[in-house]
Write a protein that holds these residues in place. Structure first.
Motif, mmCIF file in Angstrom:
data_model
loop_
_atom_site.group_PDB
_atom_site.id
_atom_site.type_symbol
_atom_site.label_atom_id
_atom_site.label_comp_id
_atom_site.label_asym_id
_atom_site.label_seq_id
_atom_site.Cartn_x
_atom_site.Cartn_y
_atom_site.Cartn_z
ATOM 1 N N UNK A 31 1.033 2.846 -8.639
ATOM 2 C CA UNK A 31 0.719 2.441 -9.902
ATOM 3 C C UNK A 31 1.320 0.889 -9.894
ATOM 4 N N UNK A 32 0.465 0.034 -10.297
ATOM 5 C CA UNK A 32 0.894 -1.535 -10.452
ATOM 6 C C UNK A 32 1.135 -1.597 -11.843
ATOM 7 N N UNK A 33 2.370 -2.303 -12.015
ATOM 8 C CA UNK A 33 2.662 -2.905 -13.421
ATOM 9 C C UNK A 33 3.596 -4.208 -13.615
ATOM 10 N N UNK B 225 0.740 -1.113 -0.197
ATOM 11 C CA UNK B 225 0.100 -0.153 -0.010
ATOM 12 C C UNK B 225 0.953 1.149 0.039
ATOM 13 N N UNK B 226 0.366 2.433 -0.377
ATOM 14 C CA UNK B 226 1.248 3.860 -0.510
ATOM 15 C C UNK B 226 1.453 4.243 0.981
ATOM 16 N N UNK C 29 -4.505 4.021 -1.030
ATOM 17 C CA UNK C 29 -4.442 2.748 -0.038
ATOM 18 C C UNK C 29 -5.807 1.994 -0.019
ATOM 19 N N UNK C 30 -6.999 2.660 -0.195
ATOM 20 C CA UNK C 30 -8.146 1.898 -0.316
ATOM 21 C C UNK C 30 -8.432 1.058 -1.400
ATOM 22 N N UNK C 31 -7.973 1.512 -2.491
ATOM 23 C CA UNK C 31 -8.305 0.779 -4.019
ATOM 24 C C UNK C 31 -6.935 -0.145 -4.352
ATOM 25 N N UNK D 216 -14.702 7.964 -5.518
ATOM 26 C CA UNK D 216 -13.454 7.607 -6.378
ATOM 27 C C UNK D 216 -12.917 6.322 -6.418
ATOM 28 N N UNK D 217 -12.700 5.706 -7.601
ATOM 29 C CA UNK D 217 -12.300 4.413 -7.768
ATOM 30 C C UNK D 217 -10.653 4.559 -8.235
#
Length: 191
Positions: free
Chosen positions: A10-12, A2-3, A40-42, A114-115
Motif C-alpha cells: 500500500x503506497x501512501x 515491489x512486494x 508486484x505487477x501493479x 485484477x487491478x
C-alpha cells in the motif's frame, strides 16, 4: 519498490498509519469498504504523488505491432506512464512510503484482469513504512518510459482504443478535456 513473496503493498504519503481499516474510498465505484493494496505487477501504477493524474499503457500478448510502435514507440520498451507538466515539480519531490502487508489477507479485485487486491478486515503492516525514494529512478530501473505531457487526454484517448493494456488513475484531477473522447476499448480500466 515491489512486494516480496507473500506480501502486497500500500503506497501512501502518510508514514504514520499503524493499522489499515476497510473504508469506502472517495473514488470508489462500489459500496463495500475495503483495504486497498497492489501486487508486484501493479506496484508501478502507484509510483506517483497520490493525487497525480496518470495514464499508463503496456504491451500485452494481444498488442498489435502498429499500436506498439504508435504508442510505445520503436525501441520504447513494453510500458509507458504519462503525467501532465503541472505535476513536474511534485513528481520528483514527493515523500512516498510503502507499507508491506500480508498477502494472505487480500483477494484480487477487478475484471477481467485484477487491478488491485482488497481486504475486508483490518490489516496490520508487517513492519514500519519504507521510504520509496526517487520515482524517476524507479521508472528507469523498471524500464518504464515516463512522458510529461501538456494534454493527458490525447494520450489517454489513443491508448483506450488501442490493443494495449491500459490504466488511468486520478484522471478526475487532470486538466479539462479539449476534445470529446472516442469510445474506450476493452483492455483497460479507469478509476
Amino acid at each position: 519498490m515491489r512486494p516480496n513473496p507473500g506480501e502486497v503493498l500500500h503506497f501512501s504519503e502518510d508514514p504514520t498509519i499503524i493499522r489499515f481499516i476497510p473504508h469506502v474510498a472517495a473514488s470508489a465505484q462500489q459500496p463495500e469498504p475495503f483495504v486497498w493494496a497492489v501486487d508486484a505487477t501493479r506496484a508501478p501504477d502507484y509510483w506517483f504523488p497520490r493525487n497525480c493524474p496518470r495514464a499508463m499503457a503496456w504491451a500485452t500478448p494481444e498488442t498489435s505491432e502498429s499500436d506498439r510502435n504508435r504508442i510505445l514507440g520503436p525501441g520504447g520498451g513494453n510500458r509507458v506512464h504519462a503525467i501532465e507538466y503541472d505535476w513536474g515539480d511534485a513528481f520528483p519531490n514527493v515523500e512516498l512510503f510503502a507499507y508491506r502487508l500480508p498477502a494472505a489477507a487480500f483477494t484480487p479485485f477487478g475484471e477481467p484482469t485484477p487491478s488491485a487486491v482488497v481486504a475486508t478486515e483490518p490489516v496490520t503492516p508487517l513492519g514500519p513504512p519504507e521510504r520509496v525514494g526517487g520515482l524517476l529512478g524507479l521508472h528507469q530501473a523498471a524500464g518504464i518510459q515516463l512522458r510529461v505531457l501538456d494534454d493527458l487526454w490525447e494520450f489517454w484517448d489513443a491508448v483506450t482504443v488501442s490493443t494495449l493494456g491500459w490504466s488511468g488513475i486520478r484522471l478526475r484531477n487532470a486538466k479539462a478535456r479539449r476534445i470529446s473522447p472516442p469510445s474506450a476499448g476493452p483492455a483497460g480500466w479507469n478509476r
